[in-house]
Design an enzyme around this catalytic site. Structure first.
Site, PDB file in Angstrom:
ATOM      1  N   HIS A  57       0.866  -1.181   0.000  1.00 47.67           N
ATOM      2  CA  HIS A  57       0.000   0.000   0.000  1.00 47.67           C
ATOM      3  C   HIS A  57       0.902   1.229   0.000  1.00 47.67           C
ATOM      4  O   HIS A  57       1.509   1.544   1.017  1.00 47.67           O
ATOM      5  CB  HIS A  57      -0.920  -0.014   1.221  1.00 47.67           C
ATOM      6  N   LEU A  58       1.012   1.882  -1.156  1.00 49.33           N
ATOM      7  CA  LEU A  58       1.893   3.052  -1.250  1.00 49.33           C
ATOM      8  C   LEU A  58       1.119   4.355  -1.067  1.00 49.33           C
ATOM      9  O   LEU A  58       1.701   5.432  -1.051  1.00 49.33           O
ATOM     10  CB  LEU A  58       2.662   3.035  -2.577  1.00 49.33           C
ATOM     11  N   ARG A  59      -0.201   4.252  -0.949  1.00 46.89           N
ATOM     12  CA  ARG A  59      -1.092   5.344  -0.483  1.00 46.89           C
ATOM     13  C   ARG A  59      -1.247   6.522  -1.434  1.00 46.89           C
ATOM     14  O   ARG A  59      -1.954   7.471  -1.102  1.00 46.89           O
ATOM     15  CB  ARG A  59      -0.626   5.882   0.879  1.00 46.89           C
ATOM     16  N   ASN A  89      -6.399   0.690  -3.316  1.00 45.83           N
ATOM     17  CA  ASN A  89      -7.354   1.300  -2.368  1.00 45.83           C
ATOM     18  C   ASN A  89      -6.845   2.652  -1.885  1.00 45.83           C
ATOM     19  O   ASN A  89      -6.686   2.905  -0.696  1.00 45.83           O
ATOM     20  CB  ASN A  89      -7.651   0.361  -1.191  1.00 45.83           C
ATOM     21  N   HIS A 174      -9.159 -10.178  -1.236  1.00 42.35           N
ATOM     22  CA  HIS A 174      -9.044 -10.092   0.222  1.00 42.35           C
ATOM     23  C   HIS A 174     -10.175 -10.993   0.734  1.00 42.35           C
ATOM     24  O   HIS A 174     -11.322 -10.576   0.796  1.00 42.35           O
ATOM     25  CB  HIS A 174      -9.223  -8.634   0.655  1.00 42.35           C
ATOM     26  N   HIS A 234      -2.839 -12.381   1.453  1.00 40.26           N
ATOM     27  CA  HIS A 234      -2.577 -12.508   2.899  1.00 40.26           C
ATOM     28  C   HIS A 234      -3.330 -13.641   3.596  1.00 40.26           C
ATOM     29  O   HIS A 234      -4.098 -13.423   4.524  1.00 40.26           O
ATOM     30  CB  HIS A 234      -2.802 -11.190   3.639  1.00 40.26           C
ATOM     31  N   ASP A 307       2.082  -6.900   2.280  1.00 37.50           N
ATOM     32  CA  ASP A 307       0.920  -6.140   2.754  1.00 37.50           C
ATOM     33  C   ASP A 307       1.417  -4.929   3.563  1.00 37.50           C
ATOM     34  O   ASP A 307       0.822  -4.548   4.575  1.00 37.50           O
ATOM     35  CB  ASP A 307      -0.055  -6.999   3.566  1.00 37.50           C
ATOM     36  N   HIS A 311       0.534   3.695   8.124  1.00 38.14           N
ATOM     37  CA  HIS A 311      -0.379   4.722   8.634  1.00 38.14           C
ATOM     38  C   HIS A 311       0.468   5.705   9.429  1.00 38.14           C
ATOM     39  O   HIS A 311       1.625   5.420   9.758  1.00 38.14           O
ATOM     40  CB  HIS A 311      -1.436   4.105   9.554  1.00 38.14           C
ATOM     41  N   PHE A 325      -5.906  -0.801  10.608  1.00 41.65           N
ATOM     42  CA  PHE A 325      -5.212  -2.076  10.406  1.00 41.65           C
ATOM     43  C   PHE A 325      -3.943  -1.851   9.587  1.00 41.65           C
ATOM     44  O   PHE A 325      -3.967  -1.123   8.600  1.00 41.65           O
ATOM     45  CB  PHE A 325      -6.110  -3.039   9.622  1.00 41.65           C
TER      46      PHE A 325
HETATM   47 ZN   LIG Z   1      -6.188  -6.981   2.215  1.00 46.34          ZN
END
Ligand SMILES: [Zn+2]
Length: 427
Positions: A57-59, A89, A174, A234, A307, A311, A325
């Site tokens: 997740h590189l946001r 996402n 997921h 995951h 994963d 944050h 999470f």
């Molecule tokens: Zn996931």
């Protein structure tokens, strides 16, 4: 030209050497030395193909306060990754070809690890209408997923598998049943009861994997061109693993990944109520962890994927019920598993390397990477020297870690992308 002298080679095929690896024009030119402007003493070091992370997740766009392309891809390079699949996402979700293209172009300009964006399977990742998959693929999407969300509508997932299959692109899921998971913040069982916390049951994962395998069977039966391929993200439970093992034995085109945290930590870490250990799916029991390790060995699990889910520290310092999470792990994934699995448990090194290289590459349909003359010089040089995890030195904006202070070996000291150094801590 670069020469890495007297270095041991390790890839999915095995361990050999030492060799004198000559690198030029983005390729391995020789394993027997030669003239080079730059010479690195590889004595005691290991040279492996560059790692590929299927799940980071590189946001960017929209959540750059947590991470951005620069910090995320630098963290990846420092972790030995030459290639990273970013999750869609973001804010907004990556469901349009223009945004996929813009992200790729921006990442190319950074000259760090290579970015391969995953795009949303459905518009807004809402699980209802399919995103324009053909256009997204043409823009460079390498995988489709609504990760972060859970594809509650099986019919839409079936259509997605059919369309993506025709395009030759896998669909990653997921796998958690949202109605069973509800507000669970840790594994459901005696420990969550004792702590008085809402549990997320292992059955939420197993039930969803069972459903998705049936959806895949349906898509396979109905496919007219190409093969629908399902990738389970995951994986965390013994029961989910058993379902996948059975499906693979039956020849279904399904693959799976496991994360560094599910392979090294259990729900016991939550006893101190520290949100650092709050992940989705949750850390499970020791029996689940042991089962996953078996799955790595017997091939049920194809890849170790981080994963990496950064944050802000302020978010992760909220109480366990409210904190988001996720664990950031791009910079520690390999040393952690090299130390915990290979050094401490004797897990075979070539298989571990495969789980970071050819395993994830196969999931995406990419050719394997071997250390031979003519091969692309996308490589990582690993040091056996032990050093503690120091999150204050992370390139990632998420400067905290469940493994802070832990002494690990196998740190990447040089990462090359087609011969170009994107991370360097030697010579
Ligand atoms: Zn996931």
């Amino acid at each position: 030209m670069m020469l890495i002298k007297n270095v041991l080679l390790v890839d999915a095929q095995g361990q050999r050497g030492p060799a004198d690896v000559l690198i030029g024009e983005g390729r391995i030119l020789s394993l027997e030395g030669g003239e080079a402007r730059e010479v690195i003493d590889g004595t005691g070091l290991l040279l492996a193909p560059g790692f590929l992370d299927l799940h980071a997740h590189l946001r960017e766009p929209g959540q750059e306060v947590k991470e951005d392309l620069f910090t995320g891809l630098l963290a990846a390079a420092r972790g030995g990754y030459t290639d990273v699949v970013s999750m869609p996402n973001t804010a907004p979700p990556l469901d349009q070809p223009e945004t996929v293209r813009a992200l790729r172009e921006k990442a190319e300009g950074l000259g760090l690890a290579r970015l391969h964006p995953a795009a949303a399977l459905t518009l807004g990742q809402e699980g209802k209408a399919l995103a324009p998959l053909g256009l997204l693929k043409a823009a460079g999407a390498i995988l489709f997923t609504d990760d972060g969300r859970t594809n509650e509508d099986a019919g839409t997932l079936a259509l997605g598998l059919l369309q993506a299959g025709a395009l030759g692109v896998p669909v990653a899921v997921h796998a958690e049943d949202a109605s069973l998971r509800r507000g669970g913040v840790m594994n459901d069982g005696p420990l969550s009861d004792a702590l008085g916390l809402p549990g997320n049951p292992p059955e939420a994962e197993a039930a969803r994997i069972a459903r998705d395998l049936e959806v895949l069977r349906y898509a396979l039966r109905r496919a007219q061109g190409g093969t629908p391929r399902l990738h389970v993200q995951h994986l965390s439970t013994e029961r989910g693993l058993a379902l996948l093992r059975e499906a693979k034995r039956a020849g279904l085109p399904v693959t799976a990944e496991a994360t560094p945290h599910h392979l090294t930590l259990t729900e016991e870490a939550l006893r101190g109520l520290d949100p650092l250990f709050k992940v989705a799916p949750p850390l499970r029991t020791e029996a689940d962890r042991e089962a996953l390790l078996e799955g790595l060995l017997d091939g049920t699990i194809d890849a170790i994927a981080t994963d990496h889910a950064p944050h802000t520290l302020a978010e992760k310092e909220m109480d366990l019920l409210r904190a988001p999470f996720g664990i950031p792990s791009l910079e520690v994934a390999f040393p952690l598993l090299y130390t915990e699995l290979h050094l401490k448990r004797g897990f075979p090194l070539p298989r571990l390397i495969e789980l970071f290289t050819d395993g994830p590459r196969r999931v995406l349909g990419l050719p394997p990477l071997h250390l031979g003359v003519g091969a692309e010089a996308s490589l990582v040089l690993l040091s056996p020297k032990a050093r503690p995890v120091d999150p204050s030195r992370f390139a990632s904006k998420a400067r905290y870690s469940p493994w802070a202070g832990q002494s690990l070996s196998g740190w990447p000291v040089l990462t090359l992308v087609a011969g170009r150094a994107v991370h360097r801590a030697v010579g």
